[in-house]
Structure formats: C-alpha cells, structure tokens
Design a protein around this motif. Structure first.
Motif, PDB file in Angstrom:
ATOM      1  N   LEU A 121       0.738 -53.630   4.705  1.00  0.00           N
ATOM      2  CA  LEU A 121      -0.053 -54.694   4.748  1.00  0.00           C
ATOM      3  C   LEU A 121      -1.618 -54.368   4.620  1.00  0.00           C
ATOM      4  N   THR A 122      -1.992 -53.466   5.311  1.00  0.00           N
ATOM      5  CA  THR A 122      -3.287 -52.939   5.587  1.00  0.00           C
ATOM      6  C   THR A 122      -3.526 -52.248   4.020  1.00  0.00           C
ATOM      7  N   ILE A 142     -22.164 -55.867  -6.544  1.00  0.00           N
ATOM      8  CA  ILE A 142     -21.179 -55.928  -5.624  1.00  0.00           C
ATOM      9  C   ILE A 142     -21.477 -55.239  -4.424  1.00  0.00           C
ATOM     10  N   VAL A 143     -21.755 -55.661  -3.388  1.00  0.00           N
ATOM     11  CA  VAL A 143     -21.960 -54.861  -2.042  1.00  0.00           C
ATOM     12  C   VAL A 143     -20.472 -54.840  -1.577  1.00  0.00           C
ATOM     13  N   VAL A 144     -20.055 -53.861  -1.197  1.00  0.00           N
ATOM     14  CA  VAL A 144     -18.657 -53.553  -0.675  1.00  0.00           C
ATOM     15  C   VAL A 144     -18.693 -52.993   0.804  1.00  0.00           C
ATOM     16  N   PHE A 145     -18.429 -54.146   1.548  1.00  0.00           N
ATOM     17  CA  PHE A 145     -18.319 -53.671   2.905  1.00  0.00           C
ATOM     18  C   PHE A 145     -17.161 -52.642   3.325  1.00  0.00           C
ATOM     19  N   SER A 146     -17.462 -51.516   3.613  1.00  0.00           N
ATOM     20  CA  SER A 146     -16.403 -50.409   4.382  1.00  0.00           C
ATOM     21  C   SER A 146     -16.911 -50.260   5.621  1.00  0.00           C
ATOM     22  N   THR A 147     -16.420 -48.875   5.911  1.00  0.00           N
ATOM     23  CA  THR A 147     -16.377 -48.519   7.310  1.00  0.00           C
ATOM     24  C   THR A 147     -16.944 -47.062   7.435  1.00  0.00           C
ATOM     25  N   ALA A 148     -17.756 -46.547   8.436  1.00  0.00           N
ATOM     26  CA  ALA A 148     -18.155 -45.215   8.834  1.00  0.00           C
ATOM     27  C   ALA A 148     -16.906 -44.388   9.058  1.00  0.00           C
ATOM     28  N   CYS A 149     -15.706 -45.195   9.382  1.00  0.00           N
ATOM     29  CA  CYS A 149     -14.553 -44.411   9.896  1.00  0.00           C
ATOM     30  C   CYS A 149     -14.290 -43.706   8.488  1.00  0.00           C
ATOM     31  N   VAL A 150     -14.512 -43.885   7.434  1.00  0.00           N
ATOM     32  CA  VAL A 150     -14.205 -43.013   6.304  1.00  0.00           C
ATOM     33  C   VAL A 150     -14.492 -41.615   6.472  1.00  0.00           C
ATOM     34  N   TYR A 151     -15.176 -41.293   7.443  1.00  0.00           N
ATOM     35  CA  TYR A 151     -15.341 -39.784   7.875  1.00  0.00           C
ATOM     36  C   TYR A 151     -14.565 -39.108   8.634  1.00  0.00           C
ATOM     37  N   PRO A 152     -14.455 -37.898   8.673  1.00  0.00           N
ATOM     38  CA  PRO A 152     -13.638 -37.402   9.851  1.00  0.00           C
ATOM     39  C   PRO A 152     -14.334 -37.455  11.219  1.00  0.00           C
ATOM     40  N   LEU A 153     -13.831 -37.272  12.172  1.00  0.00           N
ATOM     41  CA  LEU A 153     -14.603 -36.992  13.495  1.00  0.00           C
ATOM     42  C   LEU A 153     -15.359 -35.948  13.121  1.00  0.00           C
ATOM     43  N   MET A 154     -16.745 -35.984  13.951  1.00  0.00           N
ATOM     44  CA  MET A 154     -17.598 -35.121  13.904  1.00  0.00           C
ATOM     45  C   MET A 154     -18.149 -34.461  15.240  1.00  0.00           C
ATOM     46  N   PRO A 155     -18.342 -33.028  15.086  1.00  0.00           N
ATOM     47  CA  PRO A 155     -18.805 -32.506  16.611  1.00  0.00           C
ATOM     48  C   PRO A 155     -20.079 -33.375  17.023  1.00  0.00           C
ATOM     49  N   TYR A 173      -5.583 -47.052   8.663  1.00  0.00           N
ATOM     50  CA  TYR A 173      -6.630 -47.910   8.356  1.00  0.00           C
ATOM     51  C   TYR A 173      -7.829 -47.343   7.432  1.00  0.00           C
ATOM     52  N   ALA A 174      -8.356 -46.138   8.149  1.00  0.00           N
ATOM     53  CA  ALA A 174      -9.437 -45.515   7.311  1.00  0.00           C
ATOM     54  C   ALA A 174      -9.009 -44.931   6.145  1.00  0.00           C
ATOM     55  N   ASN A 175      -8.003 -44.304   5.814  1.00  0.00           N
ATOM     56  CA  ASN A 175      -7.633 -43.863   4.619  1.00  0.00           C
ATOM     57  C   ASN A 175      -7.399 -44.993   3.625  1.00  0.00           C
ATOM     58  N   SER A 176      -7.006 -46.145   4.131  1.00  0.00           N
ATOM     59  CA  SER A 176      -6.908 -47.351   3.083  1.00  0.00           C
ATOM     60  C   SER A 176      -8.183 -47.858   2.713  1.00  0.00           C
ATOM     61  N   THR A 333     -12.954 -53.861  20.020  1.00  0.00           N
ATOM     62  CA  THR A 333     -13.210 -52.909  18.924  1.00  0.00           C
ATOM     63  C   THR A 333     -12.300 -51.796  18.966  1.00  0.00           C
ATOM     64  N   HIS A 334     -11.630 -51.415  19.871  1.00  0.00           N
ATOM     65  CA  HIS A 334     -10.894 -50.140  20.130  1.00  0.00           C
ATOM     66  C   HIS A 334     -11.620 -48.925  19.468  1.00  0.00           C
ATOM     67  N   PHE A 335     -13.120 -48.864  19.935  1.00  0.00           N
ATOM     68  CA  PHE A 335     -13.738 -47.859  19.649  1.00  0.00           C
ATOM     69  C   PHE A 335     -13.485 -46.555  20.142  1.00  0.00           C
ATOM     70  N   GLU A 336     -12.528 -46.561  21.182  1.00  0.00           N
ATOM     71  CA  GLU A 336     -11.894 -45.212  21.894  1.00  0.00           C
ATOM     72  C   GLU A 336     -10.820 -44.659  21.153  1.00  0.00           C
ATOM     73  N   THR A 337     -10.498 -45.358  20.027  1.00  0.00           N
ATOM     74  CA  THR A 337      -9.307 -44.765  19.534  1.00  0.00           C
ATOM     75  C   THR A 337      -9.699 -43.625  18.624  1.00  0.00           C
ATOM     76  N   ARG A 338      -9.025 -42.631  18.537  1.00  0.00           N
ATOM     77  CA  ARG A 338      -9.374 -41.041  17.990  1.00  0.00           C
ATOM     78  C   ARG A 338      -8.344 -41.059  16.888  1.00  0.00           C
ATOM     79  N   ASP A 339      -7.246 -41.616  16.727  1.00  0.00           N
ATOM     80  CA  ASP A 339      -6.165 -41.010  15.894  1.00  0.00           C
ATOM     81  C   ASP A 339      -6.233 -42.218  14.654  1.00  0.00           C
ATOM     82  N   GLY A 340      -6.958 -43.227  14.614  1.00  0.00           N
ATOM     83  CA  GLY A 340      -7.107 -43.905  13.488  1.00  0.00           C
ATOM     84  C   GLY A 340      -5.981 -45.022  13.574  1.00  0.00           C
ATOM     85  N   ASN A 341      -5.202 -45.196  14.715  1.00  0.00           N
ATOM     86  CA  ASN A 341      -3.999 -45.972  14.584  1.00  0.00           C
ATOM     87  C   ASN A 341      -4.648 -47.403  15.251  1.00  0.00           C
ATOM     88  N   PHE A 342      -4.832 -48.438  14.576  1.00  0.00           N
ATOM     89  CA  PHE A 342      -5.620 -49.544  15.049  1.00  0.00           C
ATOM     90  C   PHE A 342      -4.572 -50.914  15.200  1.00  0.00           C
TER      91      PHE A 342
END
Length: 342
Positions: A121-122, A142-155, A173-176, A333-342
């Motif tokens: 569904l996502t 068209i201004v398209v709301f996206s997320t900065a989570c489209v990037y990988p985790l960074m140092p 989620y982020a890949n979609s 927000t589940h900001f602590e999620t690191r594996d992308g599973n929301f």
C-alpha cells in the motif's frame, strides 16, 4: 517567537506568512492547490497561502485543500479560514480528473507509517498516486513533498547528504519515496512540466516531531534511545514558507532541495536540556551510532535565508508546551528507526 499557550496560538504562528512568502505570492500567477492537505502540515500550509494572498491584495485567488477529509471537522476548520476544501480519493483517476485546473500544485500526499505491515500500500500511495497527479496537472508548477530519507545513512563526522548525492536508502518507505520522485521527474521530462523535489527532514510542531517525542519521554520518565544520535530539524512554519517559495523555483528537469536546519541536533544533549527545563532527569539508553540521516541544507539557506525560528526557541517552546500539558497528535516520528521500517 511569542508564547504559544493554546492550539489556536500555535496554528496562528505556524501559518504566519513570512516576507519571502508575501514576495512569492505577490508575483505568482494563478490559484494554488494543496493535494494531501489533511496531514500534519497541510492545514497550516493552506492557511499560510490564504493569509498571504489576502495580505498582498489577492483576495480573489483560490486556495484549494484536497484530501479524503474523513474527519469533516478538519474541512470545516479550513473553510472558516477561507480555504476551499475538496474531498477526493487521489487513487481514483476520475476523482482527480474532476479537480479544478490550477497553475500551482503543492503535492503532500503519501504514506509512511504502516509500511512495515503493508509495504504494497505504501508503494501504491507513493508511486501510483504521483503518476495520476502528474498526468492530470501537466503544465502546472508542482512542488513535490519528498523526504530527506531518500539518502542513505551518513557518517556523523561528515557534511551530510547533498542534493547531488546518489540516492540509496534502506527500507520500503524511503525507496518508495525515491519512486515518487522518479515518477514526477519522468512526467516532467516527457511533458515539460516544471517541478521541484522538496526533501524535508523533521518539521517541528509542538504537538509532534523529534523535540516533542524526546520531551514527552523525559517528562514521563521513559528512556530516550540515542542510537540514532543526531538529527536535523526545522520549524513547521518555516518549512511551510519554503514550500510556498519553491513554487518560483520549479524547473524542468526538476531540481531537488534539502529543507531542514543547518544545526546537527544531538539527541542526548536535547534530552538532557529537556531534563533541566522540565525538572526531570533524562534517562538515556543506547550509544550513538557512527551514522545517521543527516543532511546539508545550505542550498535552501542560499535561496531563502535562515529560518525565522531558532533551535533554542523550538526547544524552549516545546518544553513549555509539554510542561503545561499541551495537546499531542499522538503520532511519534520514529526518528530512532535505522532500518527504514516504519
């Protein structure tokens, strides 16, 4: 920032047009439609548009807020503030085709939470809905709301992700959301439609957001996990303002813009500061990982200047809100999620 004692105070502050918004709306032609306006940010963004048009003498411009509006009260509240609401199922192509023609679209629709249980569904909401909308609004900005989570985790020691960096996030989620950007970009290139990918990271409203989550845990004596040890945040009113101003920055092919604060917020330090402000010791668990979702938003500062609300103002306002028992949206927000599973 003035004291925010009630939800009316808060929503008035979140929808206050900035000088930059007024300049944009003064020059902008046509009406504006906010698609997916029933979420956390949509109502105050629509109200900011309405207040801005009124302030620059364009009372005849229509601001449309489009959502399923399963809660009729949400639509009624927007109507009171001069926003025209339209109920629409964005997965229904006929419904979308029946929407009014507009020169300007701010696309906010999508799904994040619940992805772990229903990833299919996502993907539908984050890729098929964009295809339907992009096909309908050929030629609009068209201004398209996206997320900065489209990037990988960074140092944590590095500069954070920049707009030109390769996308490669974890999780459905982020890949979609990458898929959403690709769909809009494809239609833009095929049709010449002007668009922009608005990569937002952690907008702050006193009723939800990273600071709200941490403050609530401290106030309730619950542990704060610092494994995702850092984050970038921005006041929701400033995010709204930047989204509106981005209507003037749409282009073909569409550019991307990271939208957040420049400060790298330490979750541990914020928890300890809330402990001091709330008179409760912060209970810390975990230890900071060497990577996090971190972003370089300097381009948005070059375009629009600094946000109007500082990090310290957000922290103190959040502490006051929690201390006085202010409302919560109940949407972590589940900001602590690191594996992308929301």
């Amino acid at each position: 920032m003035k004291p925010l004692l009630t939800q009316d105070d808060l929503e008035d502050q979140l929808s206050l047009p900035t000088p930059g918004v007024l300049d944009t709306l003064r020059a902008l032609d046509g009406d504006v439609m906010v698609l997916g306006a029933g979420g956390k940010m949509g109502p105050t963004l629509a109200r900011m548009l309405r207040r801005g048009f009124d302030a620059v003498g364009k009372k005849d411009r229509t601001v449309y807020a489009v959502s399923r509006f399963s809660n009729p009260g949400a639509a009624a509240e927007l109507e009171v503030h001069g926003v025209r609401t339209l109920a629409c199922d964005l997965l229904d192509r006929a419904d979308v085709q029946a929407l009014p023609e507009v020169a300007n679209v701010i696309f906010m629709a999508g799904q994040k939470f619940g992805t772990h249980d229903s990833p299919e569904l996502t993907w539908v909401m984050n890729t098929i809905v964009p295809a339907i909308v992009a096909d309908r609004y050929v030629g609009s900005r068209i201004v398209v709301f996206s997320t900065a989570c489209v990037y990988p985790l960074m140092p944590v020691a590095g500069p954070g992700s920049r707009e030109e960096d390769a996308l490669g996030p974890p999780g459905d989620y982020a890949n979609s959301c990458v898929g959403r950007e690709r769909i809009f970009t494809h239609y833009a290139k095929e049709t010449g439609t002007r668009a922009l990918m608005f990569r937002l990271s952690y907008a702050i409203d006193l009723r939800y957001g990273v600071l709200h989550d941490v403050a609530q845990r401290v106030a309730q004596g619950q542990p704060v996990d610092v494994t995702m040890g850092h984050a970038n945040i921005i006041w929701q009113g400033d995010a709204n303002a930047r989204a509106i101003q981005c209507l003037e920055r749409t282009a073909c092919p569409p550019p991307a813009l990271n939208v957040t604060g420049l400060e790298r917020v330490s979750i541990r330090a914020v928890a300890e500061q809330f402990g001091s402000l709330l008179g409760k010791p912060a209970v810390i668990t975990g230890s900071e990982a060497p990577t996090a979702w971190l972003f370089d938003a300097s381009r948005s500062y070059e375009w629009f200047g600094p946000p109007t609300v500082t990090l310290e103002e957000m922290i103190h306002a959040t502490a006051q809100w929690v201390r006085q028992g202010g409302a919560s949206l109940g949407k972590p927000t589940h900001f602590e999620t690191r594996d992308g599973n929301f």
